[in-house]
Design a protein around this motif. Structure first.
Motif, PDB file in Angstrom:
ATOM      1  N   GLU A 179      70.745  19.734 -12.630  1.00 32.10           N
ATOM      2  CA  GLU A 179      69.737  20.318 -13.507  1.00 32.10           C
ATOM      3  C   GLU A 179      70.301  20.631 -14.898  1.00 32.10           C
ATOM      4  O   GLU A 179      69.610  20.453 -15.911  1.00 32.10           O
ATOM      5  CB  GLU A 179      69.156  21.578 -12.871  1.00 32.10           C
ATOM      6  N   ARG A 182      70.422  17.420 -16.762  1.00 32.97           N
ATOM      7  CA  ARG A 182      69.069  17.038 -17.197  1.00 32.97           C
ATOM      8  C   ARG A 182      68.658  17.828 -18.443  1.00 32.97           C
ATOM      9  O   ARG A 182      68.092  17.280 -19.387  1.00 32.97           O
ATOM     10  CB  ARG A 182      68.062  17.283 -16.076  1.00 32.97           C
ATOM     11  N   ASP A 187      65.481  16.878 -20.950  1.00 35.17           N
ATOM     12  CA  ASP A 187      64.350  16.790 -20.037  1.00 35.17           C
ATOM     13  C   ASP A 187      63.441  18.017 -20.078  1.00 35.17           C
ATOM     14  O   ASP A 187      62.257  17.929 -19.709  1.00 35.17           O
ATOM     15  CB  ASP A 187      64.835  16.584 -18.603  1.00 35.17           C
ATOM     16  N   PHE A 188      63.976  19.165 -20.504  1.00 36.27           N
ATOM     17  CA  PHE A 188      63.202  20.404 -20.454  1.00 36.27           C
ATOM     18  C   PHE A 188      62.861  20.955 -21.839  1.00 36.27           C
ATOM     19  O   PHE A 188      62.405  22.100 -21.952  1.00 36.27           O
ATOM     20  CB  PHE A 188      63.974  21.463 -19.656  1.00 36.27           C
ATOM     21  N   TYR A 234      73.387  22.166 -23.015  1.00 38.18           N
ATOM     22  CA  TYR A 234      72.014  22.547 -22.728  1.00 38.18           C
ATOM     23  C   TYR A 234      71.603  23.763 -23.564  1.00 38.18           C
ATOM     24  O   TYR A 234      70.526  23.791 -24.163  1.00 38.18           O
ATOM     25  CB  TYR A 234      71.886  22.825 -21.233  1.00 38.18           C
TER      26      TYR A 234
END
Length: 436
Positions: A179, A182, A187-188, A234
């Motif tokens: 996650e 990602r 992705d988020f 991230y």
């Protein structure tokens, strides 16, 4: 030796409970008009229901621990901290976490009154981390907080924002690693863009975002340990995404647990370009640790201050309070003095049991220290000196005993349903006679 486990499970999936409560309430109201019982002094007015005879009253949630009645004993001894308060524009910014929702806002004025009119300039809450729709700031969740912030120019709204959904579901390290990667790949992004747009639309563009808090621990899915490099990428991507929203003035607070925990928090630091504040969550733990040890331990309070100074950043304490050593007035006194000396941008006490002092009756000695230190404090009022007399406390207002309306039977719906309803739902059995 394995790292010390310092984490606490506190945040729950509020949205799911709210949905359940809404369905139950709809069914109950369909059966006939109802009343709620158990209103407490200081709780905000309940929202006006669609059925004209249905009234609800607030009750405390099961988790965090339901608050006891605020400590009524006033300060009986002078406070120990003597340093002059922070000269941050507008004065020392302090407050407490008091509740997730609107009651958290309403209780700010109650806590201020308990503190003799002290100027609480910080409101603090958390976005639920159960699903992305809540991390985006579900419509209606942030409105009351934004309104409070807009009422005074020098106020701060502090919002803890999870970096991943299912944030308290004991997700494995392997899945966390996937996650995080990602997220680092973008992705988020849309979830955080939506949150930023909502905050700007609510006229809260200068919100302090405590992003991915306690990342050096093991409690949360947004933890750093499984892949520190992906975590940092991230974080940087989230900050870049939110800063790209027109009108924003966000400040991003990097706030690990005090101490090493699962991984040294310095290994998670994403860089000066995307961090505005270097915070630390500092509770009285582990059992038996002295305050001096909390200062000097690796990655402890002194390391935090030194790291922030080396990076040219202000410090903060988004979460602090008691934990593993019971009613510990020494920790309370020393922590207050520490903050007065090192002048964080803001601090917010976690005020529920076992951490707090106002909504938790388990810590009367620490409560006395906290209240005496901050009683009547404003942006120009230093903490009392040891020779100063303790301020006179206001007469506490007792809470009324809940009463059931006549011809009304309370429904037992469970603590979480009642929390989201705002109280017990009381079903009237004489409604038919008033509509014949």
């Amino acid at each position: 030796m394995a790292p010390l486990q310092r984490t606490r499970t506190r945040r729950l999936a509020y949205a799911t409970a709210a949905l359940t409560a809404g369905l139950v309430a709809s069914a109950a109201l369909a059966s006939g008009p109802g009343y709620a019982v158990g209103a407490g002094v200081g709780d905000p007015p309940a929202p006006t229901p669609t059925a004209p005879t249905a009234v609800v009253a607030p009750v405390a949630p099961e988790r965090p621990v339901a608050p006891a009645a605020p400590t009524t004993a006033g300060p009986t001894s002078p406070a120990t901290p003597t340093a002059t308060p922070s000269k941050e524009p507008g004065g020392p910014a302090f407050g407490a976490y008091l509740d997730y929702g609107p009651r958290g806002v309403a209780r700010i004025s109650e806590l201020s009154r308990w503190l003799g009119g002290a100027d609480l300039r910080v409101a603090h809450t958390y976005l639920p981390g159960d699903r992305w729709s809540n991390i985006e700031g579900l419509p209606g969740f942030l409105d009351t907080w934004a309104d409070w912030r807009a009422d005074e120019d020098d106020r701060l709204f502090v919002l803890n924002v999870p970096m991943l959904e299912r944030n308290e579901e004991n997700v494995s390290d392997a899945e966390v690693r996937i996650e995080l990667r990602r997220g680092a790949a973008g992705d988020f992004d849309q979830h955080f863009r939506t949150l930023a747009e909502r905050l700007v639309d609510l006229d809260a563009p200068d919100t302090v975002i405590v992003l991915g808090w306690e990342m050096n621990g093991m409690t949360y899915t947004h933890r750093c340990g499984p892949d520190p490099e992906a975590w940092k990428k991230y974080w940087n991507r989230i900050v870049t995404t939110m800063r790209a929203v027109p009108g924003q003035k966000f400040r991003f607070d990097f706030a690990p647990n005090r101490g090493r925990d699962a991984i040294p928090w310095t290994q998670c630091y994403p860089g000066d370009d995307t961090v505005d504040i270097i915070g630390m969550d500092s509770y009285d733990q582990p059992r038996g640790q002295s305050f001096d040890e909390a200062v000097s331990e690796p990655y402890g309070l002194q390391a935090h201050v030194d790291f922030a100074k080396a990076h040219g950043k202000p410090i903060s304490y988004p979460e602090w309070g008691l934990f593993r050593n019971g009613d510990n007035p020494t920790y309370m006194k020393r922590m207050l003095a520490w903050m007065d000396e090192h002048k964080p941008l803001y601090n917010t006490l976690t005020d529920y049991c076992p951490h707090g002092v106002w909504q938790c009756g388990d810590n009367p000695k620490a409560s006395e220290i906290y209240r005496a230190a901050l009683f009547g404090r404003t942006d120009t009022t230093p903490l009392p000196k040891p020779t100063d007399p303790a301020p006179t406390a206001p007469t506490p207002v007792p809470k009324p005993t809940p009463l059931n309306p006549p011809n009304c039977s309370p429904l037992e719906l469970g603590d979480w349903v009642e929390y989201w309803l705002g109280g017990k739902l009381c079903l009237r059995f004489d409604w038919w006679s008033r509509h014949r």
